[in-house]
Write an enzyme that holds these catalytic residues in place. Structure first.
Site, short mmCIF file in Angstrom:
data_model
loop_
_atom_site.label_atom_id
_atom_site.label_comp_id
_atom_site.label_asym_id
_atom_site.label_seq_id
_atom_site.Cartn_x
_atom_site.Cartn_y
_atom_site.Cartn_z
N ARG A 50 -10.52 6.99 33.48
CA ARG A 50 -10.17 7.76 32.29
C ARG A 50 -9.02 8.73 32.57
NH1 ARG A 50 -14.42 8.65 28.14
NH2 ARG A 50 -16.29 7.77 29.01
N LYS A 156 -25.03 -0.02 44.94
CA LYS A 156 -26.36 0.56 44.81
C LYS A 156 -26.22 1.95 44.19
CE LYS A 156 -28.43 2.94 48.10
NZ LYS A 156 -27.93 4.31 48.30
N ASP A 185 -24.99 -3.81 49.61
CA ASP A 185 -25.75 -2.87 50.42
C ASP A 185 -24.88 -2.68 51.65
OD1 ASP A 185 -27.35 -1.84 52.50
OD2 ASP A 185 -29.15 -2.43 51.44
N HIS A 186 -24.20 -1.55 51.75
CA HIS A 186 -23.13 -1.46 52.75
C HIS A 186 -23.64 -1.59 54.19
CE1 HIS A 186 -24.15 2.84 53.07
NE2 HIS A 186 -23.52 2.84 54.22
N ASP A 243 -33.21 6.02 47.92
CA ASP A 243 -31.82 6.04 48.38
C ASP A 243 -31.63 5.21 49.66
OD1 ASP A 243 -29.15 7.09 48.19
OD2 ASP A 243 -29.61 8.41 49.88
N HIS A 248 -31.32 -0.09 52.36
CA HIS A 248 -30.82 -0.23 53.74
C HIS A 248 -31.94 -0.55 54.75
CE1 HIS A 248 -27.41 1.35 51.80
NE2 HIS A 248 -27.63 2.62 51.97
N LYS A 348 -32.56 13.52 55.52
CA LYS A 348 -31.35 14.34 55.58
C LYS A 348 -31.69 15.60 56.37
CE LYS A 348 -29.02 12.23 51.95
NZ LYS A 348 -27.88 11.41 52.34
C1 BG6 Z 1 -25.93 5.74 51.08
C2 BG6 Z 1 -26.82 6.82 50.57
O1 BG6 Z 1 -26.31 4.50 50.55
O2 BG6 Z 1 -26.00 5.68 52.49
C3 BG6 Z 1 -26.45 8.15 51.20
O3 BG6 Z 1 -26.73 6.91 49.17
C4 BG6 Z 1 -26.43 8.05 52.69
O4 BG6 Z 1 -27.34 9.18 50.78
C5 BG6 Z 1 -25.60 6.88 53.14
O5 BG6 Z 1 -25.87 9.26 53.20
C6 BG6 Z 1 -25.71 6.64 54.61
O6 BG6 Z 1 -24.79 5.68 54.99
P1 BG6 Z 1 -24.25 5.62 56.47
O7 BG6 Z 1 -23.38 4.42 56.51
O8 BG6 Z 1 -23.51 6.90 56.72
O9 BG6 Z 1 -25.46 5.50 57.33
#
Ligand code: BG6
Length: 501
Positions: A50, A156, A185-186, A243, A248, A348
């Site tokens: 936007r 996600k 899902d990274h 989350d 993950h 966290k």
């Molecule tokens: C994300 C979460 O998918 O993964 C975050 O939403 C988290 O809250 C993050 O911090 C962690 O990713 P990585 O690659 O730093 O372990």
């Protein structure tokens, strides 16, 4: 010089083009792919948002992100200039149907320019609530019925619970074919996560002992030192279980627990993973307190710095009951894993940033050594560190040098950094390349996502019904609430300690 096959011509639309994900992750990833000569010969990246930007201002904005967040932070001798010619910006209101004509006309224009029909990739780097609406508006474009070349990438969180994930799947399925949908899902793009498949299935050594006869239990820790980093608004609707565990951590569990695939075909791998999810024992509402622990960080000190509690974070309610820590004990009901506990935890503001998988083997069946030889004896353990260090360690007993027979545990270690002294690609590089190549192996299929939600729903529901009475219940810089220690100690086990390994 490049000696690999590049992906076919690709036109990538990034919804949320002026947002944070693109700034920090996507455009640095695409830039690194370009430097490593993995981008298609013909490509075009169109950021959609936007906000108002000229193409030049937009490129400057992205370069700023690259300087801060890319693994290569500079302009790489003119490479940026060359790469950025492929970037443009489209200001549009994604909520208005009429605006989508602009997309259709860009596709036509690029087709002419490239002299061929490119892959058309729609990347949803937007807030999750906007995805259904954008998908509904994209669906009717002719281009979306091209099941071979047009793809949609969804970040996600995929849904908020089982029902919403199911609804989103149904909506996407009404517009796109499953093979056009790439649910990211990274974690699955991380080098060490992919290496789990190599470790397990490229070596004959581990597979015979990879089962309940030799493995005592498995632990997965995904710990972060950061708090919610200004994402309080999102986190208030999520929490650690949603989350991190639903996606993950369950994916890591699948990689550890899956059966050997017959081939590297995307569906073959995904079938094997979904089998694991379907075999995870469902925890009933009544059992949740025995199998799951939640926590929330209070205010305190983190490496010498005063940090706010979760309830004091921006956009967080002062009496929030959201979990910033979750630990769960899972069982997988199949022949390989019956009665082997899988302990997982994430949180966290914990003591260390680490994602580590620990495979703890059973004790040796007979002990021939005199008791004094084995005072520091420990069972064998395979530790797979996903991040920040990427390494694999096998712990076994060795004889201490000297005249007496004294045993103590030692580590055999494989370190990525020492073995390969190059920069490894970031997860998003791998995943974006896979999208351009049309390889869905590392992406979540609709049934996988829903199976994962089914596993955590009883915990979410029980936590929603019975509100926590002790929040905040852990201090920053700790390893989470005491109950998490009790969860594993009840079985006579301990969480792996990282500093001493
Ligand atoms: C994300 C979460 O998918 O993964 C975050 O939403 C988290 O809250 C993050 O911090 C962690 O990713 P990585 O690659 O730093 O372990």
């Amino acid at each position: 010089m490049q000696n690999h096959k590049r992906p076919p011509a690709s036109l990538i639309f990034i919804f949320g083009g002026s947002g944070d994900l693109n700034f920090r992750k996507l455009s640095p990833a695409l830039y690194n792919l370009f430097i490593d000569e993995w981008m298609p010969e013909k490509f075009s990246i169109v950021g959609i948002g936007r906000s108002k930007y000229s193409d030049d201002d937009y490129r400057k904005h992205l370069l700023d992100g690259i300087k801060q967040f890319s693994r290569r932070k500079d302009e790489q001798n003119g490479k940026w200039k060359e790469f950025s010619k492929g970037i443009s910006y489209l200001q549009m209101d994604a909520e208005k149907d009429a605006e989508y004509k602009k997309i259709a006309s860009i596709v036509k224009k690029k087709e002419q320019e490239f002299g061929e029909h490119p892959n058309v990739i729609f990347y949803m780097a937007v807030a999750p609530q906007l995805v259904p609406d954008i998908a509904k508006k994209l669906g009717p474009l002719n281009i979306c019925s091209d099941t071979k070349c047009t793809r949609i990438v969804v970040e996600k969180p995929f849904g908020h619970d089982l029902q919403s994930a199911h609804d989103l799947n149904a909506l996407l399925a009404s517009m796109f074919d499953e093979k056009q949908i790439y649910r990211i899902d990274h974690y699955l793009g991380k080098e060490t996560v992919q290496n789990l498949l190599a470790l397990r299935f490229a070596n004959a050594l581990f597979e015979p002992i990879w089962n309940r006869n030799y493995i005592d239990h498995v632990q997965i820790t995904a710990a972060e030192t950061v708090g919610v980093e200004g994402r309080g608004g999102y986190y208030e609707t999520s929490g650690a279980l949603r989350d991190m565990v639903q996606n993950h951590i369950l994916q890591l569990m699948c990689m550890i627990a899956m059966e050997a695939p017959v081939s590297f075909d995307a569906d073959e791998i995904r079938n094997k993973k979904v089998d694991v999810l379907n075999a995870i024992r469902k925890i009933t509402h009544e059992e949740v307190h025995q199998f799951a622990v939640r926590g929330q960080y209070g205010e305190g000190w983190m490496k010498g710095e005063k940090v706010p509690g979760y309830r004091q974070e921006k956009s967080v309610s002062p009496d929030s009951n959201i979990d910033t820590f979750a630990a769960v004990k899972f069982y997988i009901d199949n022949w390989r894993w019956q009665n082997v506990p899988f302990y997982v935890r994430t949180g966290k503001r914990l003591h260390d940033k680490t994602t580590t998988i620990t495979i703890q083997f059973r004790p040796a069946p007979h002990y021939a050594f005199p008791p004094e030889a084995a005072e520091t004896w420990r069972p064998n353990k395979l530790t797979i560190s996903i991040q920040p260090e990427m390494d694999i360690r096998l712990r076994f007993q060795a004889k201490r040098p000297g005249q007496s027979m004294t045993l103590n545990p030692v580590d055999m270690k494989f370190s990525y950094k020492e073995a390969y002294n190059g920069d490894e690609p970031e997860a998003y590089e791998t995943l974006l390349l896979d999208v351009m190549e049309g390889n869905a192996t590392l992406f979540m299929r609709s049934d996988q996502v829903e199976a994962a939600w089914k596993i955590i729903m009883p915990i979410l529901e029980a936590w929603q019904t019975r509100l926590p009475i002790d929040f905040p219940n852990y201090a920053p810089d700790s390893w989470g609430p005491e109950d998490a220690e009790a969860l594993i100690a009840r079985d006579g086990n301990n969480w792996a300690t990282f500093a001493t390994q």
